[in-house]
Design a protein around this motif. Structure first.
Motif, PDB file in Angstrom:
ATOM      1  N   ILE A   5      51.390  36.194  37.321  1.00 23.91           N
ATOM      2  CA  ILE A   5      51.458  37.540  37.900  1.00 23.91           C
ATOM      3  C   ILE A   5      50.070  38.173  38.023  1.00 23.91           C
ATOM      4  CG2 ILE A   5      52.414  39.863  37.623  1.00 23.91           C
ATOM      5  CD1 ILE A   5      54.849  38.428  36.217  1.00 23.91           C
ATOM      6  N   PRO A   6      49.295  38.279  36.927  1.00 26.53           N
ATOM      7  CA  PRO A   6      47.955  38.857  37.114  1.00 26.53           C
ATOM      8  C   PRO A   6      47.046  37.972  37.960  1.00 26.53           C
ATOM      9  CG  PRO A   6      48.255  38.153  34.836  1.00 26.53           C
ATOM     10  CD  PRO A   6      49.578  38.026  35.513  1.00 26.53           C
ATOM     11  N   ALA A   7      47.266  36.656  37.935  1.00 27.40           N
ATOM     12  CA  ALA A   7      46.427  35.778  38.751  1.00 27.40           C
ATOM     13  C   ALA A   7      46.587  36.119  40.228  1.00 27.40           C
ATOM     14  CB  ALA A   7      46.781  34.313  38.496  1.00 27.40           C
ATOM     15  N   PHE A   8      47.814  36.300  40.658  1.00 26.33           N
ATOM     16  CA  PHE A   8      48.039  36.631  42.068  1.00 26.33           C
ATOM     17  C   PHE A   8      47.681  38.074  42.393  1.00 26.33           C
ATOM     18  CE2 PHE A   8      50.889  32.854  42.130  1.00 26.33           C
ATOM     19  CZ  PHE A   8      50.273  32.211  43.192  1.00 26.33           C
ATOM     20  N   LEU A   9      48.013  39.003  41.506  1.00 19.15           N
ATOM     21  CA  LEU A   9      47.759  40.421  41.782  1.00 19.15           C
ATOM     22  C   LEU A   9      46.290  40.808  41.693  1.00 19.15           C
ATOM     23  CD1 LEU A   9      50.772  42.133  39.960  1.00 19.15           C
ATOM     24  CD2 LEU A   9      50.471  41.724  42.414  1.00 19.15           C
ATOM     25  N   LEU A  10      45.580  40.273  40.693  1.00 17.51           N
ATOM     26  CA  LEU A  10      44.207  40.708  40.463  1.00 17.51           C
ATOM     27  C   LEU A  10      43.153  39.848  41.144  1.00 17.51           C
ATOM     28  CD1 LEU A  10      44.501  41.572  36.656  1.00 17.51           C
ATOM     29  CD2 LEU A  10      44.651  43.136  38.611  1.00 17.51           C
ATOM     30  N   VAL A  11      43.404  38.550  41.227  1.00 18.56           N
ATOM     31  CA  VAL A  11      42.378  37.644  41.732  1.00 18.56           C
ATOM     32  C   VAL A  11      42.814  36.955  43.023  1.00 18.56           C
ATOM     33  CG1 VAL A  11      40.698  35.905  40.991  1.00 18.56           C
ATOM     34  CG2 VAL A  11      41.878  37.217  39.289  1.00 18.56           C
ATOM     35  N   ASP A  12      44.061  37.140  43.406  1.00 17.92           N
ATOM     36  CA  ASP A  12      44.619  36.539  44.621  1.00 17.92           C
ATOM     37  C   ASP A  12      44.478  35.019  44.627  1.00 17.92           C
ATOM     38  OD1 ASP A  12      45.931  36.566  47.088  1.00 17.92           O
ATOM     39  OD2 ASP A  12      44.034  36.632  48.198  1.00 17.92           O
ATOM     40  N   THR A  13      44.807  34.415  43.504  1.00 21.12           N
ATOM     41  CA  THR A  13      44.732  32.965  43.399  1.00 21.12           C
ATOM     42  C   THR A  13      45.824  32.456  42.471  1.00 21.12           C
ATOM     43  OG1 THR A  13      43.271  31.091  43.011  1.00 21.12           O
ATOM     44  CG2 THR A  13      43.132  32.886  41.443  1.00 21.12           C
ATOM     45  N   ALA A  14      46.076  31.188  42.569  1.00 21.00           N
ATOM     46  CA  ALA A  14      47.053  30.539  41.705  1.00 21.00           C
ATOM     47  C   ALA A  14      46.338  29.928  40.508  1.00 21.00           C
ATOM     48  CB  ALA A  14      47.779  29.450  42.491  1.00 21.00           C
ATOM     49  N   LEU A  15      47.105  29.654  39.458  1.00 20.42           N
ATOM     50  CA  LEU A  15      46.536  28.964  38.309  1.00 20.42           C
ATOM     51  C   LEU A  15      46.234  27.523  38.692  1.00 20.42           C
ATOM     52  CD1 LEU A  15      48.774  30.042  35.309  1.00 20.42           C
ATOM     53  CD2 LEU A  15      46.497  30.839  35.883  1.00 20.42           C
ATOM     54  N   GLY A  16      45.143  27.032  38.246  1.00 22.11           N
ATOM     55  CA  GLY A  16      44.752  25.658  38.504  1.00 22.11           C
ATOM     56  C   GLY A  16      43.454  25.378  37.784  1.00 22.11           C
ATOM     57  N   ALA A  17      43.125  24.113  37.659  1.00 24.93           N
ATOM     58  CA  ALA A  17      41.938  23.760  36.898  1.00 24.93           C
ATOM     59  C   ALA A  17      40.947  22.918  37.685  1.00 24.93           C
ATOM     60  CB  ALA A  17      42.349  23.019  35.633  1.00 24.93           C
TER      61      ALA A  17
END
Length: 172
Positions: A23-35
């Motif tokens: 949720i914060p990844a998409f809302l704050l940084v506009d990205t998905a989790l990944g490494a």
């Protein structure tokens, strides 16, 4: 604080926390989790220290120009740091290697294990970049977005993992 001293934590709780981190990844940084893209960012900046034209290569430029990839680099650093802190907080005194690793006919010496781990990680990273993302990118973020490509990737990750586990841990 007793939770920090446990040698094993709930995988269900960890899964919920990772899922909520979307949720914060998409809302704050506009990205998905990944490494895996964080390694492209790091190598791009490392190589550009020796050759400034690296930043002009399309593949590196994509990852070096956006703040969200720095966030993913911080995520990867945090994962490694968090794992180390968790290991230390658990009070364990045994080595990092798991009982399953020690059961394989692999050298117990540290240097061969480090070399094998590095080579395995490098091959895994190449595969992740060819696939357009790593297991966390496809398995967590891609599935959360109902991506067909990620769904196919995850199915084959499980197939490959099952085959590899059966080859490595086959009991006679």
């Amino acid at each position: 604080m007793d939770l920090l001293r446990k040698s094993m934590r709930s995988p269900y709780l960890a899964g919920i926390i990772i899922g909520l981190l979307q949720i914060p990844a998409f809302l704050l940084v506009d990205t998905a989790l990944g490494a895996s893209s964080s390694f492209v960012t790091a190598s791009g900046f490392l190589f550009s220290a020796f050759d400034s034209s690296v930043a002009e290569i399309k593949y590196f430029a994509k990852y070096m120009s956006k703040d969200k990839y720095f966030w993913q680099s911080a995520l990867v650093t945090g994962i490694a740091l968090g794992a180390f802190i968790s290991y230390k907080a658990s009070g364990r005194t045994s080595s990092f290697s798991s009982p399953s690793w020690r059961s394989l006919s692999v050298s117990p010496a540290a240097l061969p294990r480090i070399i094998q781990g590095f080579i395995g990680g490098f091959v895994l990273l190449i595969g992740a970049r060819i696939a357009g993302g790593c297991t966390s990118g496809h398995g967590i973020s891609g599935l959360a977005q109902l991506s067909v490509g990620s769904s196919v990737a995850v199915v084959f990750m499980f197939v490959g993992g099952i085959i590899a586990a059966n080859l490595l841990y086959k009991r006679s």
